[in-house]
Every structure is written in structure tokens, then in C-alpha cells.
Design an enzyme around this catalytic site. Sequence first.
Site, PDB file in Angstrom:
ATOM      1  N   ASP A  14       0.875  -1.172   0.000  1.00 18.87           N
ATOM      2  CA  ASP A  14       0.000   0.000   0.000  1.00 18.87           C
ATOM      3  C   ASP A  14       0.914   1.225   0.000  1.00 18.87           C
ATOM      4  O   ASP A  14       1.566   1.525   1.002  1.00 18.87           O
ATOM      5  CB  ASP A  14      -0.889  -0.017   1.250  1.00 18.87           C
ATOM      6  CG  ASP A  14      -1.845   1.171   1.309  1.00 18.87           C
ATOM      7  OD1 ASP A  14      -1.674   2.119   0.513  1.00 18.87           O
ATOM      8  OD2 ASP A  14      -2.751   1.165   2.161  1.00 18.87           O
ATOM      9  N   TYR A 231      -1.009  -0.982  14.925  1.00 20.82           N
ATOM     10  CA  TYR A 231      -1.807  -1.112  13.713  1.00 20.82           C
ATOM     11  C   TYR A 231      -1.396  -0.049  12.695  1.00 20.82           C
ATOM     12  O   TYR A 231      -1.470   1.141  12.955  1.00 20.82           O
ATOM     13  CB  TYR A 231      -3.310  -0.977  14.005  1.00 20.82           C
ATOM     14  CG  TYR A 231      -4.126  -1.037  12.737  1.00 20.82           C
ATOM     15  CD1 TYR A 231      -4.247  -2.248  12.053  1.00 20.82           C
ATOM     16  CD2 TYR A 231      -4.725   0.089  12.200  1.00 20.82           C
ATOM     17  CE1 TYR A 231      -4.958  -2.322  10.866  1.00 20.82           C
ATOM     18  CE2 TYR A 231      -5.445   0.020  11.020  1.00 20.82           C
ATOM     19  CZ  TYR A 231      -5.559  -1.182  10.351  1.00 20.82           C
ATOM     20  OH  TYR A 231      -6.254  -1.258   9.176  1.00 20.82           O
ATOM     21  N   LYS A 234      -3.979  -3.278   7.318  1.00 21.88           N
ATOM     22  CA  LYS A 234      -4.102  -4.730   7.291  1.00 21.88           C
ATOM     23  C   LYS A 234      -3.119  -5.308   6.286  1.00 21.88           C
ATOM     24  O   LYS A 234      -2.568  -4.599   5.446  1.00 21.88           O
ATOM     25  CB  LYS A 234      -5.545  -5.134   6.965  1.00 21.88           C
ATOM     26  CG  LYS A 234      -5.970  -6.444   7.621  1.00 21.88           C
ATOM     27  CD  LYS A 234      -5.798  -6.436   9.118  1.00 21.88           C
ATOM     28  CE  LYS A 234      -6.101  -7.800   9.740  1.00 21.88           C
ATOM     29  NZ  LYS A 234      -5.679  -7.882  11.121  1.00 21.88           N
TER      30      LYS A 234
END
Length: 387
Positions: A14, A231, A234
Site C-alpha cells: 500500500d 496497527y 491490514k
Amino acid sequence: MPGQKVTISVIKADIGSIAGHHKVHPDTILAASRVLSEAKRKGVIKSFYVTHVGDDLQLIMTHFKGVDSPEIHGLAWDAFKEAAKVAKELGLYAAGQDLLSDAFSGNVRGLGPGVAEMEIVERPSEPIVVFMADKTEPGAFNLPLYRIFADPFNTAGLVIDPRMHDGFTFEVLDVYEGKMVKLNTPEESYDLLALIGTPGRYVVKRVYRKSDGEIGAVVSSERLNLIAGKYVGKDDPVMIVRAQSGFPALGEILEPFSFPHLVAGWMRGSHHGPLMPVGLKDAKCTRFDGPPRVVALGFQVHNGELIGPSDLFDDVAFDETRRLAQQIADYLRRHGPFMPHRLGPEEMEYTTLPAVLEKLKDRFVKVEMGYTPHVKRSEELSGPEHD
């Protein structure tokens, strides 16, 4: 040429997307394509295909340099850096998100991108399927892989094809402990299921044909929260599966995805949702940043060259699966922030939950329950035991 060794590398990251965690901008695809095109011209790689699934840029390459080649991983890193540069120039959201380091050290593993690679001796006809998922984790492929390579109700070849009848070996990775175990099917199927039924911890990494050890599938296993300690998005796994001629047929490989099974991920990586098979035109995540999507591209590998792709889930045969996935999404969304829609505490460990518990710790008071709870805590559920 058939009989030669060729490596297939699928590396994703990403590097930024338009309007939130939604879709890769075409200019970033062009930036990465220019880097790979130059590498092909120089003979570093044989062929490539650049695409996206949701907010993940996907690099699919063939070459003759083997698995974990510093040259190939460095090439992918350069492509992602150029794409991230464009993303920053355009002000795209989360530009460079998966690039967790500024320094390349010979291998992209542990730096953020996801990697699936296999080196094979090319058969006279070498069909492969590349699966790419968004808004989920590597364990999302556990259930489909079991059905593809170990479930005779899905894969008729396990019963009627002599080349598959002896079964397959599953290589399972414990992503918390960094340990690997190999389990054979069908004889160790129950042990295998006992592990991979916990997909957040135990991930099928590779599958081999048991009779000769020939590789049949490989999955990326990078867990971003375990790399970064928090985090940061994902993991969005990728997978390569070989088809036909001693391996499951194409239809047997795709069939498990006709059931939109629940996977972890979706909004902020903190919710369960149905894995929806879609074509490339629908590979964008909108509803609650999802639902989780998976794309399947079919290629022939011939003389080291990628022929294709065929957009396999862009088919009316999967319309009912997508409709069921929408119904499951509706049902789960009504739970709001409650489990089972929201993930359990072992996954929420990387979100704000620990901070909330820390803030409230002095407000918890001891109460008489009439019994003493005996709680067994595993590393997976809550880390080391606490008194």
C-alpha cells in the site's frame, strides 16, 4: 523453455490511495510500470504485470534469479518508492504506508510489503492463478487452501487423479513465534485443522505435492502489526497456486471462493467480514472500507513469460456469492462495535484498546463473585501470563 527453472514473484504494498483506503491511483501504477519496464529491457526480469486490488499496488513478475533475490526485491522496492513519490506529489492518502523503513537491506521481508514467490521447473503447459486480497490477513487463505488441496468434496482430483491421490503437505507458520511445522494430508488432516482454524496465528505458507515434493502454492505471511508493533494497516495477502496436470484443476482452485467465508480485517483492520470474490473492475473497497475483496488472475507461464491474465472472478457464476456476501455484511454491520463483528482482544491489542484499559485501570474495583476464576491465558490471547 519447458523444463527450465523460472521464478514467479508477487510483491505488493500500500503506497497510497485516492479518497481514503479505497483505490490505487492510475499514475502510481504507471510509475511502478516504468521501473519494471526498464528492468525488463535490461534483462533483470523476463516479464511483468502491474495491477491493484483496493489500495494495494501489485507487482507480478517472472525471472530466473530464484526466490529472495536481492536484485528482484530491490527492484520491487524501487518500484514502490517511485509510486509512493507520485502518491505524495498527488497528496494521496497514506502515501508510502506499507514502506516501514527508508533503507532497503537486500530483502523486502520485514519492511512492509507482502511477498509470495515460487521457483518451479516449467511444465510444457504451466497454468497458475494469482490471488490478491484487500482488507484482510494472510490466514484468510487457510480455509480455501484446505479445500483446494485436502477436501475431496471440493477437489475431485484427490480421489480420481493418480498424481494427486497421495495427498499434499502443508507448511504452517506460527506468525507469533516464528516457527514452522509440516503436516501431511490426508493422514494429519485433523491436526492441520486444529492449527489453521486459528488463522490469526497459524498461516498456511506453502503447499507441496506429497509424492514428489513439488510446490503447489505459496502465500505471503507478513503481519504488519507484528512488524511495526502497532496497527498500520491490514496485511492484504497474495497467493500463487499452480493448476492442472498433477495439481488441482482451475475450477477446483476457484470453487472454495464461492463461499464468502468470514475473515479478519475490513474497517481499520478490526472487524470480521465476508471475503467477496470480484473482478478487477470491482477491486475497490467502499462500504465500511470493504467488504474484504479477493481477485484471481489466471496466467500461463511459457518460456518464462506471463501470458494473460484472465480475470477469473469477473464472471456471473460468482454473482450469487457476491449477493450472499452483501447479506452477511448487512448482518455483521448491525453489531456495530460488538463482537463477533469487532475482532477479539488478541487482535485489538494493536489498536486503542490497551490505552483505554490503561486509562481505566484504577477505576476497576474487586468484587466478590462467589468463586475464583481460573483463566488459562495463551500467548495468542493475551501475551505472557500476568498475576
